[in-house]
Motif scaffolding. Structure first.
Motif, PDB file in Angstrom:
ATOM      1  N   GLY A 131       0.778  -1.238   0.000  1.00  0.00           N
ATOM      2  CA  GLY A 131       0.000   0.000   0.000  1.00  0.00           C
ATOM      3  C   GLY A 131       0.807   1.285   0.000  1.00  0.00           C
ATOM      4  O   GLY A 131       0.272   2.358   0.301  1.00  0.00           O
ATOM      5  N   THR A 132       2.078   1.230  -0.359  1.00  0.00           N
ATOM      6  CA  THR A 132       2.921   2.429  -0.319  1.00  0.00           C
ATOM      7  C   THR A 132       3.121   3.047  -1.710  1.00  0.00           C
ATOM      8  O   THR A 132       4.040   3.839  -1.908  1.00  0.00           O
ATOM      9  N   THR A 133       2.259   2.712  -2.649  1.00  0.00           N
ATOM     10  CA  THR A 133       2.254   3.376  -3.955  1.00  0.00           C
ATOM     11  C   THR A 133       1.047   4.306  -4.003  1.00  0.00           C
ATOM     12  O   THR A 133      -0.070   3.892  -3.682  1.00  0.00           O
ATOM     13  N   ASP A 134       1.272   5.562  -4.372  1.00  0.00           N
ATOM     14  CA  ASP A 134       0.169   6.520  -4.458  1.00  0.00           C
ATOM     15  C   ASP A 134       0.355   7.386  -5.696  1.00  0.00           C
ATOM     16  O   ASP A 134       1.061   8.392  -5.670  1.00  0.00           O
ATOM     17  N   SER A 135      -0.287   7.001  -6.787  1.00  0.00           N
ATOM     18  CA  SER A 135      -0.166   7.764  -8.028  1.00  0.00           C
ATOM     19  C   SER A 135      -1.075   8.988  -8.043  1.00  0.00           C
ATOM     20  O   SER A 135      -0.905   9.893  -8.849  1.00  0.00           O
ATOM     21  N   VAL A 136      -2.053   9.036  -7.135  1.00  0.00           N
ATOM     22  CA  VAL A 136      -2.999  10.159  -7.075  1.00  0.00           C
ATOM     23  C   VAL A 136      -2.493  11.249  -6.138  1.00  0.00           C
ATOM     24  O   VAL A 136      -2.660  12.435  -6.398  1.00  0.00           O
ATOM     25  N   GLY A 137      -1.901  10.850  -5.030  1.00  0.00           N
ATOM     26  CA  GLY A 137      -1.440  11.813  -4.034  1.00  0.00           C
ATOM     27  C   GLY A 137      -2.430  12.037  -2.917  1.00  0.00           C
ATOM     28  O   GLY A 137      -2.104  12.646  -1.890  1.00  0.00           O
ATOM     29  N   HIS A 138      -3.647  11.538  -3.068  1.00  0.00           N
ATOM     30  CA  HIS A 138      -4.700  11.780  -2.090  1.00  0.00           C
ATOM     31  C   HIS A 138      -4.383  11.167  -0.733  1.00  0.00           C
ATOM     32  O   HIS A 138      -4.436  11.831   0.307  1.00  0.00           O
ATOM     33  N   GLY A 139      -4.047   9.887  -0.722  1.00  0.00           N
ATOM     34  CA  GLY A 139      -3.751   9.225   0.537  1.00  0.00           C
ATOM     35  C   GLY A 139      -2.516   9.777   1.225  1.00  0.00           C
ATOM     36  O   GLY A 139      -2.440   9.815   2.460  1.00  0.00           O
ATOM     37  N   THR A 140      -1.542  10.227   0.431  1.00  0.00           N
ATOM     38  CA  THR A 140      -0.325  10.809   1.003  1.00  0.00           C
ATOM     39  C   THR A 140      -0.629  12.133   1.693  1.00  0.00           C
ATOM     40  O   THR A 140      -0.049  12.442   2.744  1.00  0.00           O
ATOM     41  N   LYS A 141      -1.535  12.908   1.131  1.00  0.00           N
ATOM     42  CA  LYS A 141      -1.959  14.161   1.777  1.00  0.00           C
ATOM     43  C   LYS A 141      -2.673  13.862   3.094  1.00  0.00           C
ATOM     44  O   LYS A 141      -2.423  14.520   4.118  1.00  0.00           O
ATOM     45  N   VAL A 142      -3.570  12.896   3.065  1.00  0.00           N
ATOM     46  CA  VAL A 142      -4.319  12.526   4.264  1.00  0.00           C
ATOM     47  C   VAL A 142      -3.360  12.091   5.372  1.00  0.00           C
ATOM     48  O   VAL A 142      -3.459  12.537   6.523  1.00  0.00           O
ATOM     49  N   ALA A 143      -2.396  11.235   5.038  1.00  0.00           N
ATOM     50  CA  ALA A 143      -1.443  10.744   6.032  1.00  0.00           C
ATOM     51  C   ALA A 143      -0.600  11.869   6.607  1.00  0.00           C
ATOM     52  O   ALA A 143      -0.292  11.888   7.803  1.00  0.00           O
ATOM     53  N   GLY A 144      -0.217  12.828   5.768  1.00  0.00           N
ATOM     54  CA  GLY A 144       0.601  13.940   6.241  1.00  0.00           C
ATOM     55  C   GLY A 144      -0.111  14.787   7.274  1.00  0.00           C
ATOM     56  O   GLY A 144       0.496  15.225   8.262  1.00  0.00           O
ATOM     57  N   ILE A 145      -1.384  15.047   7.077  1.00  0.00           N
ATOM     58  CA  ILE A 145      -2.147  15.854   8.038  1.00  0.00           C
ATOM     59  C   ILE A 145      -2.183  15.165   9.396  1.00  0.00           C
ATOM     60  O   ILE A 145      -2.170  15.813  10.438  1.00  0.00           O
ATOM     61  N   ILE A 146      -2.179  13.851   9.391  1.00  0.00           N
ATOM     62  CA  ILE A 146      -2.225  13.099  10.651  1.00  0.00           C
ATOM     63  C   ILE A 146      -0.863  13.025  11.321  1.00  0.00           C
ATOM     64  O   ILE A 146      -0.730  13.348  12.511  1.00  0.00           O
TER      65      ILE A 146
END
Length: 433
Positions: A131-146
């Protein structure tokens, strides 16, 4: 319903005017599929902010300026030891602020093998199994806020910067996720001991009662997991509808607020909304490094999930350990309210992270509208008195005594003076005879 998905590497592309016109962006879906409830980036710098990699954001984002971080982290160990599952489009570990935050061993890719094609007819790569591939960037943004770790070149940091992220990839740029894969993602989060689950997605239409998704949510709640979900971005024009899984009982449903602590125009309204959190011009991490601005309830939910992680870290001891109900109620009770109770726009109010972590002497199971408000007392009517009161009579008699005494004293003094003068005249007359 046809929706537009935000453009990004690997995502379908649309003209810039289409991107700016859309606030709630996702792919076209059927009743059983899920939409990633993101919004387009802020109009300013729209052509540069969401490229991967991007430039580092130098200052402190407004959503963090409203929080006294030192006070927020004082008794929480910054969320250390708390595990937050991000069920999304994956979480990239290429960003330096997330590299040490992600548990790659517990992550999982649940994208179906048969996925939708993009507008060019291609199917994007499925990505890594953890689950560490993110071609959209959405999940990476969510994780960063947390849980983004501090860095020298930026003022951006996660609200719980020592929490651990569990990346669960369940959706992609083409909206390949389904209600069943979301349910499977929730079950996986429970299996790998998540304390908090963040779901920044919703289903396109209401699900049937006792669906696989609802059953998975209930299993997570019974396992004492705090489940946080975005309310949705279809609120323009006052549109009200229930979204799932946010509408399920026990799920902390999060709407978006703006810089004025008012509901963002796109934010979904409804009685199911529990709280609101910043969701406009939200700065966060993107794959390969740097930061990007974005809007939507997708980024309000992780703001609340970060606070939930801090509460879980602070109240995690033995018999005094708080349940997921206690944590949800605490966030709702301490939110900044415009009315005394709950409303359909921002729920119990806009989240106040510091108050949630400092006004926590007693755990509660549900918020109360009357808390902090004193009930007014009836005024005591004056007693009707006909004629002179006892106090007035005493005052009158006292005045008589005072005046009478003064008069008598004056008479005595006057008499003394007359008598003295008479004696002097008499003595003078006797001596002159």
């Amino acid at each position: 319903m046809q929706r537009n998905h935000p453009r990004g590497p690997g995502a379908t592309t649309r003209p810039r005017t289409s991107r700016l016109a859309a606030l709630a962006a996702a792919t076209a879906v059927t009743a059983s599929t899920l939409t990633v409830t993101t919004a387009t980036p802020a109009a300013a710098d729209v052509s540069t902010q969401c490229s991967f990699p991007s430039k580092a954001y130098k200052g402190r984002p407004w959503s963090l300026q409203r929080v006294l971080l030192n006070e927020l982290w004082r008794d929480t160990d910054q969320g250390e030891g708390v595990r937050v599952a991000v069920i999304d489009t994956g979480v990239s570990t290429e960003h330096k602020q997330l590299k040490d935050a992600v548990d790659t061993k517990s992550g999982k890719n649940l994208l179906p093998k048969k996925r939708k094609k993009d507008e060019s007819g291609r199917v994007q790569p499925r990505g890594k199994a953890n689950g560490t591939t993110d071609s959209v960037g959405h999940g990476t943004k969510v994780a960063g806020i947390i849980a983004a770790r501090p860095a020298d070149d930026t003022g951006f940091v996660g609200l719980a910067p020592k929490a651990t992220i569990i990346p669960i990839q369940q959706n992609d740029a083409n909206g390949s996720g389904t209600a069943d894969t979301l349910a499977a993602a929730i079950d996986h989060a429970v299996r790998v001991r998540a304390d908090v689950i963040n779901i920044s997605q919703d289903t396109a239409q209401a699900l049937s009662p006792k669906s696989s998704l609802e059953r998975a949510v209930n299993r997570a709640l019974r396992a004492n997991v705090v489940v946080v979900a975005s309310a949705g971005n279809d609120g323009l024009g006052g549109n009200v509808k229930e979204t799932y899984p946010a509408s399920y009982p026990g799920v902390l449903a999060v709407a978006s607020s703006d810089r004025n602590n008012e509901r963002a125009p796109f934010s979904q309204s409804g009685e199911f909304v529990d709280v609101a959190a910043p969701g406009v011009d939200m700065i966060s991490t993107v794959p390969k490094g740097g930061h990007c601005a974005d809007n939507g309830t997708s980024f309000s939910a992780p703001y609340v999930a970060g606070v939930a992680a801090l509460l879980r870290a602070k109240h995690n001891d033995g018999a005094n350990k708080w349940t997921q109900k206690n944590i949800v109620a605490q966030i709702e009770q301490t939110a900044e309210r415009s009315v005394s109770g709950h409303d359909r726009l921002v729920g119990w109010g806009v989240i106040d992270p510091v108050r949630a972590l400092t006004e926590d002497e007693h755990r509660i199971n549900r918020p109360t509208a009357k808390e902090g408000m004193e009930k007014g007392r009836k005024p005591t009517p004056a007693k009707l008195q006909l004629g002179e009161t006892e106090q007035e009579r005493n005052e009158r008699l006292g005045t008589y005594v005072l005046v009478g005494g003064g008069t008598l004293l004056a008479v005595v003094i006057g008499s003394s003076l007359v008598y003295r003068d008479w004696r002097r005249r008499r003595q003078t007359g006797d001596s002159g005879a």
